[in-house]
Design a protein around this motif. Structure first.
Motif, PDB file in Angstrom:
ATOM      1  N   LEU A   9     -43.494 -12.064  51.143  1.00 36.20           N
ATOM      2  CA  LEU A   9     -42.163 -12.452  51.256  1.00 36.20           C
ATOM      3  C   LEU A   9     -42.025 -14.305  51.533  1.00 36.20           C
ATOM      4  CD1 LEU A   9     -40.456  -9.672  53.188  1.00 36.20           C
ATOM      5  CD2 LEU A   9     -40.110 -10.251  50.941  1.00 36.20           C
ATOM      6  N   GLY A  10     -43.381 -14.607  51.925  1.00 35.62           N
ATOM      7  CA  GLY A  10     -43.399 -16.118  52.168  1.00 35.62           C
ATOM      8  C   GLY A  10     -43.137 -16.472  53.571  1.00 35.62           C
ATOM      9  N   VAL A  11     -42.942 -15.229  54.383  1.00 39.85           N
ATOM     10  CA  VAL A  11     -42.647 -15.987  55.798  1.00 39.85           C
ATOM     11  C   VAL A  11     -43.760 -16.509  56.578  1.00 39.85           C
ATOM     12  CG1 VAL A  11     -42.047 -14.671  58.069  1.00 39.85           C
ATOM     13  CG2 VAL A  11     -41.348 -13.691  55.948  1.00 39.85           C
ATOM     14  N   SER A  12     -43.351 -17.630  57.081  1.00 39.67           N
ATOM     15  CA  SER A  12     -44.426 -18.612  57.581  1.00 39.67           C
ATOM     16  C   SER A  12     -45.146 -18.017  58.725  1.00 39.67           C
ATOM     17  CB  SER A  12     -44.063 -20.028  57.968  1.00 39.67           C
ATOM     18  OG  SER A  12     -43.302 -19.950  59.265  1.00 39.67           O
ATOM     19  N   GLU A  13     -46.500 -18.216  58.784  1.00 41.22           N
ATOM     20  CA  GLU A  13     -47.214 -17.780  59.727  1.00 41.22           C
ATOM     21  C   GLU A  13     -46.788 -18.229  61.262  1.00 41.22           C
ATOM     22  OE1 GLU A  13     -51.246 -17.754  59.019  1.00 41.22           O
ATOM     23  OE2 GLU A  13     -50.787 -16.560  56.764  1.00 41.22           O
ATOM     24  N   GLY A  14     -46.473 -19.384  61.097  1.00 38.33           N
ATOM     25  CA  GLY A  14     -46.124 -20.238  62.295  1.00 38.33           C
ATOM     26  C   GLY A  14     -44.659 -19.570  62.799  1.00 38.33           C
ATOM     27  N   LEU A  15     -43.828 -19.216  62.088  1.00 32.23           N
ATOM     28  CA  LEU A  15     -42.629 -18.363  62.246  1.00 32.23           C
ATOM     29  C   LEU A  15     -43.019 -17.027  63.072  1.00 32.23           C
ATOM     30  CD1 LEU A  15     -39.680 -19.143  62.165  1.00 32.23           C
ATOM     31  CD2 LEU A  15     -39.419 -17.616  60.124  1.00 32.23           C
ATOM     32  N   LEU A  16     -43.881 -16.442  62.505  1.00 32.86           N
ATOM     33  CA  LEU A  16     -44.303 -15.100  62.957  1.00 32.86           C
ATOM     34  C   LEU A  16     -44.941 -15.261  64.549  1.00 32.86           C
ATOM     35  CD1 LEU A  16     -45.441 -13.727  59.612  1.00 32.86           C
ATOM     36  CD2 LEU A  16     -43.911 -12.371  61.306  1.00 32.86           C
ATOM     37  N   ALA A  17     -45.704 -16.292  64.671  1.00 30.38           N
ATOM     38  CA  ALA A  17     -46.595 -16.480  65.773  1.00 30.38           C
ATOM     39  C   ALA A  17     -45.619 -17.035  67.006  1.00 30.38           C
ATOM     40  CB  ALA A  17     -47.443 -17.806  65.624  1.00 30.38           C
ATOM     41  N   GLN A  18     -44.558 -17.690  66.446  1.00 32.24           N
ATOM     42  CA  GLN A  18     -43.788 -18.418  67.419  1.00 32.24           C
ATOM     43  C   GLN A  18     -42.567 -17.231  68.115  1.00 32.24           C
ATOM     44  OE1 GLN A  18     -41.457 -21.802  66.143  1.00 32.24           O
ATOM     45  NE2 GLN A  18     -40.394 -21.980  68.260  1.00 32.24           N
ATOM     46  N   PHE A  19     -42.095 -16.526  66.777  1.00 31.47           N
ATOM     47  CA  PHE A  19     -40.957 -15.708  67.343  1.00 31.47           C
ATOM     48  C   PHE A  19     -41.204 -14.220  67.544  1.00 31.47           C
ATOM     49  CE2 PHE A  19     -38.764 -19.522  65.711  1.00 31.47           C
ATOM     50  CZ  PHE A  19     -38.014 -19.782  66.698  1.00 31.47           C
ATOM     51  N   GLY A  20     -42.370 -13.738  66.575  1.00 27.61           N
ATOM     52  CA  GLY A  20     -42.907 -12.245  66.637  1.00 27.61           C
ATOM     53  C   GLY A  20     -42.390 -11.805  65.361  1.00 27.61           C
ATOM     54  N   ALA A  21     -42.617 -10.551  64.780  1.00 26.02           N
ATOM     55  CA  ALA A  21     -42.053 -10.248  63.819  1.00 26.02           C
ATOM     56  C   ALA A  21     -40.632  -9.668  64.039  1.00 26.02           C
ATOM     57  CB  ALA A  21     -42.851  -8.972  63.257  1.00 26.02           C
ATOM     58  N   VAL A  22     -40.494  -9.048  65.017  1.00 26.75           N
ATOM     59  CA  VAL A  22     -39.230  -8.606  65.172  1.00 26.75           C
ATOM     60  C   VAL A  22     -38.170  -9.449  66.129  1.00 26.75           C
ATOM     61  CG1 VAL A  22     -37.779  -6.586  66.709  1.00 26.75           C
ATOM     62  CG2 VAL A  22     -40.134  -6.167  65.707  1.00 26.75           C
ATOM     63  N   SER A  23     -37.603 -10.460  65.339  1.00 21.06           N
ATOM     64  CA  SER A  23     -36.836 -11.415  65.581  1.00 21.06           C
ATOM     65  C   SER A  23     -35.725 -11.833  64.816  1.00 21.06           C
ATOM     66  CB  SER A  23     -37.839 -12.652  66.094  1.00 21.06           C
ATOM     67  OG  SER A  23     -38.473 -12.928  64.692  1.00 21.06           O
ATOM     68  N   GLU A  24     -34.733 -12.501  65.012  1.00 19.30           N
ATOM     69  CA  GLU A  24     -33.718 -12.893  63.975  1.00 19.30           C
ATOM     70  C   GLU A  24     -34.432 -13.937  62.891  1.00 19.30           C
ATOM     71  OE1 GLU A  24     -29.720 -15.644  63.986  1.00 19.30           O
ATOM     72  OE2 GLU A  24     -30.272 -14.713  65.638  1.00 19.30           O
ATOM     73  N   PRO A  25     -35.226 -14.848  63.408  1.00 16.01           N
ATOM     74  CA  PRO A  25     -35.795 -15.931  62.487  1.00 16.01           C
ATOM     75  C   PRO A  25     -36.708 -15.237  61.354  1.00 16.01           C
ATOM     76  CG  PRO A  25     -36.103 -16.946  64.486  1.00 16.01           C
ATOM     77  CD  PRO A  25     -35.726 -15.400  64.583  1.00 16.01           C
ATOM     78  N   VAL A  26     -37.278 -14.094  61.695  1.00 14.03           N
ATOM     79  CA  VAL A  26     -38.241 -13.380  60.856  1.00 14.03           C
ATOM     80  C   VAL A  26     -37.467 -12.559  59.700  1.00 14.03           C
ATOM     81  CG1 VAL A  26     -40.033 -11.727  60.638  1.00 14.03           C
ATOM     82  CG2 VAL A  26     -40.217 -13.914  62.199  1.00 14.03           C
ATOM     83  N   ALA A  27     -36.292 -11.822  60.416  1.00 15.35           N
ATOM     84  CA  ALA A  27     -35.534 -11.071  59.659  1.00 15.35           C
ATOM     85  C   ALA A  27     -34.808 -11.944  58.505  1.00 15.35           C
ATOM     86  CB  ALA A  27     -34.450 -10.307  60.340  1.00 15.35           C
TER      87      ALA A  27
END
Length: 164
Positions: free
Chosen positions: A65-83
């Motif tokens: 899906l192209g979700v940035s690894e930085g976004l995942l690291a900062q907010f975690g998979a269960v988060s608004e930015p990742v959704a």
């Protein structure tokens, strides 16, 4: 296979998408493909559903899906930015103009004080753009119940997205 209300919601989404000429993609984590399963249980759904992404791991969210690894690291998979990123990625990496994403903690384990069991984040994108986010805290109602409630919310979001 699915409860009657989910079957009816899926049928309504498929009909609305076909009527609007909109293809759908799903990006699912904790539901593991149940939303796509509900949609494909509807006869004729191939005219509405382009594809479903099951991205259970962070690696899958990044790769498919192209979700940035930085976004995942900062907010975690269960988060608004990742959704939000998952929903946008599903549209970007498919022929779909509408999508829904689901990421959460279905349980029974895996929760924390910050992200308890039953917390699920959803996002949807419609053909006119813009991302809608919804957060639900279902509580510790059981893994199956969290997943089914998540399907209900996701289908409602898809209905709004394809009808807007």
């Amino acid at each position: 296979m699915f409860p009657e209300d989910i079957q009816a919601a899926a049928e309504n989404v498929v009909r609305a998408a076909i009527k609007a000429g909109v293809l759908i993609a799903t990006a699912e984590s904790c539901t593991g493909g149940l939303v796509s399963g509900a949609l494909t249980a509807v006869a004729g759904s191939s005219a509405a559903l382009d594809r479903g992404f099951i991205t259970y791991s962070n690696e899958a969210k990044a790769e498919l899906l192209g979700v940035s690894e930085g976004l995942l690291a900062q907010f975690g998979a269960v988060s608004e930015p990742v959704a939000r990123a998952m929903a946008l990625g599903a549209v970007d990496r498919s022929r779909a103009a509408a999508s829904v994403s689901i990421t959460g903690v279905a349980g029974p384990g895996g929760g924390s004080l910050e992200k308890p069991v039953g917390l699920v984040h959803f996002a949807a994108v419609g053909p006119r753009g813009g991302v809608v986010h919804v957060e639900r805290q279902f509580g510790e109602i059981g893994r199956e119940a969290v997943r089914l409630e998540s399907v209900r919310v996701a289908l409602a979001l898809l209905m709004d997205a394809v009808s807007a």
